[in-house]
Design a protein around this motif. Sequence first.
Motif, short mmCIF file in Angstrom:
data_model
loop_
_atom_site.label_atom_id
_atom_site.label_comp_id
_atom_site.label_asym_id
_atom_site.label_seq_id
_atom_site.Cartn_x
_atom_site.Cartn_y
_atom_site.Cartn_z
N LYS A 85 0.76 -1.26 0.06
CA LYS A 85 0.14 0.41 -0.21
C LYS A 85 0.83 1.40 -0.39
O LYS A 85 -0.22 2.23 -0.41
CB LYS A 85 -1.37 -0.02 1.46
CG LYS A 85 -0.41 -0.17 2.53
CD LYS A 85 -1.23 -0.32 3.22
CE LYS A 85 -1.16 -0.56 5.13
NZ LYS A 85 -2.35 -1.17 6.06
N GLU A 86 1.93 1.09 0.37
CA GLU A 86 2.78 2.98 0.50
C GLU A 86 3.55 2.61 -0.80
O GLU A 86 4.18 4.14 -1.03
CB GLU A 86 3.62 2.39 1.54
CG GLU A 86 3.05 2.11 2.97
CD GLU A 86 3.97 2.10 3.74
OE1 GLU A 86 5.47 2.04 3.83
OE2 GLU A 86 3.36 1.54 5.24
N MET A 87 3.25 2.28 -2.24
CA MET A 87 4.80 2.26 -2.99
C MET A 87 4.15 3.88 -3.90
O MET A 87 3.17 3.76 -4.05
CB MET A 87 4.83 1.02 -4.06
CG MET A 87 5.89 0.28 -2.96
SD MET A 87 7.05 -0.72 -4.25
CE MET A 87 5.73 -1.36 -4.61
N PHE B 26 10.87 7.32 -0.51
CA PHE B 26 9.18 7.66 -0.75
C PHE B 26 8.06 6.21 -0.46
O PHE B 26 8.09 5.71 -1.22
CB PHE B 26 9.53 8.12 -3.01
CG PHE B 26 10.28 9.34 -2.62
CD1 PHE B 26 9.86 10.26 -2.59
CD2 PHE B 26 11.43 8.23 -3.23
CE1 PHE B 26 10.84 11.24 -3.18
CE2 PHE B 26 12.10 9.36 -4.07
CZ PHE B 26 11.67 10.52 -4.10
N ARG B 27 7.26 7.11 0.65
CA ARG B 27 6.34 5.77 0.86
C ARG B 27 4.72 7.03 0.98
O ARG B 27 5.05 7.74 1.85
CB ARG B 27 6.73 5.03 2.36
CG ARG B 27 8.34 4.21 1.93
CD ARG B 27 7.88 3.53 3.66
NE ARG B 27 9.47 3.14 3.45
CZ ARG B 27 9.74 2.27 4.30
NH1 ARG B 27 9.00 2.24 5.71
NH2 ARG B 27 11.24 1.71 4.57
N ARG B 28 3.85 6.10 0.04
CA ARG B 28 2.60 6.95 0.61
C ARG B 28 1.99 6.35 1.76
O ARG B 28 1.18 5.35 2.01
CB ARG B 28 1.68 6.09 -0.82
CG ARG B 28 0.51 7.41 -0.47
CD ARG B 28 -0.45 6.98 -1.90
NE ARG B 28 -0.37 6.98 -2.98
CZ ARG B 28 -0.01 6.64 -4.25
NH1 ARG B 28 0.40 5.43 -3.71
NH2 ARG B 28 0.20 7.36 -5.12
N GLU B 29 2.48 6.99 2.66
CA GLU B 29 1.63 7.08 4.58
C GLU B 29 0.87 8.11 4.92
O GLU B 29 0.79 9.21 4.48
CB GLU B 29 3.00 6.69 5.78
CG GLU B 29 4.06 5.26 5.23
CD GLU B 29 5.14 4.96 5.87
OE1 GLU B 29 3.95 4.80 7.20
OE2 GLU B 29 5.76 4.93 5.86
N ARG B 30 0.09 7.94 5.60
CA ARG B 30 -0.90 8.65 6.34
C ARG B 30 0.69 9.96 6.92
O ARG B 30 1.68 9.11 8.02
CB ARG B 30 -1.20 8.48 7.07
CG ARG B 30 -2.53 9.49 7.79
CD ARG B 30 -3.54 9.02 8.53
NE ARG B 30 -3.37 8.46 9.73
CZ ARG B 30 -3.34 9.05 10.69
NH1 ARG B 30 -3.33 9.77 10.70
NH2 ARG B 30 -2.75 8.85 11.84
N GLY C 16 6.97 12.78 12.09
CA GLY C 16 8.16 11.90 12.39
C GLY C 16 7.90 11.34 11.60
O GLY C 16 8.12 9.55 11.41
N ARG C 17 6.90 11.23 10.17
CA ARG C 17 6.13 10.13 9.33
C ARG C 17 5.69 10.91 8.22
O ARG C 17 4.74 11.87 8.15
CB ARG C 17 5.03 9.74 9.69
CG ARG C 17 5.24 8.45 8.51
CD ARG C 17 3.38 7.00 9.56
NE ARG C 17 3.98 6.27 10.53
CZ ARG C 17 5.02 5.85 10.34
NH1 ARG C 17 5.72 5.10 9.23
NH2 ARG C 17 4.95 4.52 11.26
N TYR C 18 6.49 10.76 7.24
CA TYR C 18 6.85 12.52 5.92
C TYR C 18 6.46 11.07 4.36
O TYR C 18 6.46 9.63 4.95
CB TYR C 18 7.28 12.84 5.32
CG TYR C 18 8.11 13.40 7.18
CD1 TYR C 18 6.70 14.49 7.15
CD2 TYR C 18 9.08 13.16 7.80
CE1 TYR C 18 7.18 15.10 8.37
CE2 TYR C 18 8.89 13.43 9.13
CZ TYR C 18 8.15 14.89 9.21
OH TYR C 18 8.43 14.94 10.51
MG MG Z 1 6.75 2.01 8.19
#
Ligand code: MG
Length: 430
Positions: free
Chosen positions: A64-66, A118-122, A126-128
């Motif tokens: 889910k994050e790429m 690069f990760r498509r996260e919320r 500390g999380r980008y």
């Molecule tokens: Mg993670």
Amino acid sequence: MATLKAVRGTRDLLPPETALWNRIETTARRVFARYNFGEIRTPVFEDTGLFARGVGEETDIVSKEMYTWEDRARAQSEKTQMLTLRPENTAGVVRAYIEHGLGETGLLQKLYYIGPQFRRERPQKGRYRQFSQIGAEVIGPVSAGSESPLRDAEVLEMLATLLDELGITGWTLELNSVGSAADRAKYNDALRAALEPVVGQMCADCQRRAVTNPLRVLDCKVPQDQPIIEKLPVIADSLDEASKGHFAAVMAALDAAGVPYTRNQRLVRGLDYYTRTTFEFTHGGLGAQNALLGGGRYDGLSEMLGGPKAPGIGFAMGEDRLVLTLQAQELNQSSTPRQGVDGFIAPIGEGMNIEALKLARELRQTGLSIELGEGSFRLKKSFETAEKVARRIVILGEDELQSGILTVKTFATGVQEKVSRAGLSGFLAS
Ligand code: MG
Ligand code: ATP
């Protein structure tokens, strides 16, 4: 027209904060060099297949994050290709290791990298979506000693040293072993059996994981699931003698080196390629995103990517989180006043601009940091500007040029004095 902004989850890093980023990177490079690591720079995007195979289809990252897109062919001879912005760098390093035949040297490869991932996260503290990792890998043929528990201990000891030299206090090293691929298969079976009667009460992700990859259940962060997870079997009971021996040797070496750690039986890490040693360095000051770095051994990764047998161990530190930790620590200490550049040269009248430029060049060549004023400014404005950016102001007018004696004011003391041009560089450096 609506103004354009940086994309959600990305940000601009500005001075003076970038000075901290540079200090972190310089310290990392210095420590890595002492342990005989050399820098590798791999492309920011790769064939999607690299991550699907290397990181694992069932992982959060791949599932889910790429950031993936279809790169259309531009000529008949080109093929349409699926490409992905790298979500991590180990797969890229191992691809490069295989592609360049680095194993054929017969030597251990000790490689480090610093760069964006690069990760498509919320996005949250500390999380980008674009973040920077500083990481390193030790990889090579078995004959070069790449499987040795000493390598694990060396990497962990290096990390303890690096965090200490960065000035990060209060970190915790959490350590576990996830065993060999066979051990993990055995453990997955044990987990499946233990999950069967209880999985119905768990979150939707866990229900899926219980079927596809039960190990990932241990990564679950849903609070209601934790009491169930705590009662699941631990991986230590599924390790074979060789894996147990390897883990014991890692811990013995850490004890000998005086590196403190705590064992965390739940630490399986979010990537499929790990074998045996897994670890995280955490920091209480980070809140929910408390992992400063994570890593582990990946003895089968090269073969998974079609390469030769090349066991390895590595880690990736979140540089953004190092910055957050250091900023929080500095807030707790009495803040040091902003220093500014060594000198601000204030030419009097536009006619002196070129002379001021020449003087600035002279001084900068001696290693001083100098800001250059503007002759059209009134002296009062020059003083006001200088005080914001420099420790001292140097007045350069026609008289000063002729006499070779300049007026210098030191803002910290308020003292104004005459300094000869020949002595100026030494004075500003003091
Ligand atoms: Mg993670
Ligand atoms: P987390 O549990 O925080 O999601 P992770 O297991 O996904 O971490 P790794 O893939 O092991 O993280 O990456 C190593 C380190 O990179 C993490 O410990 C963290 O410091 C940093 N990191 C990972 N994802 C991000 C992100 N989205 N933004 C900032 N830093 C990150």
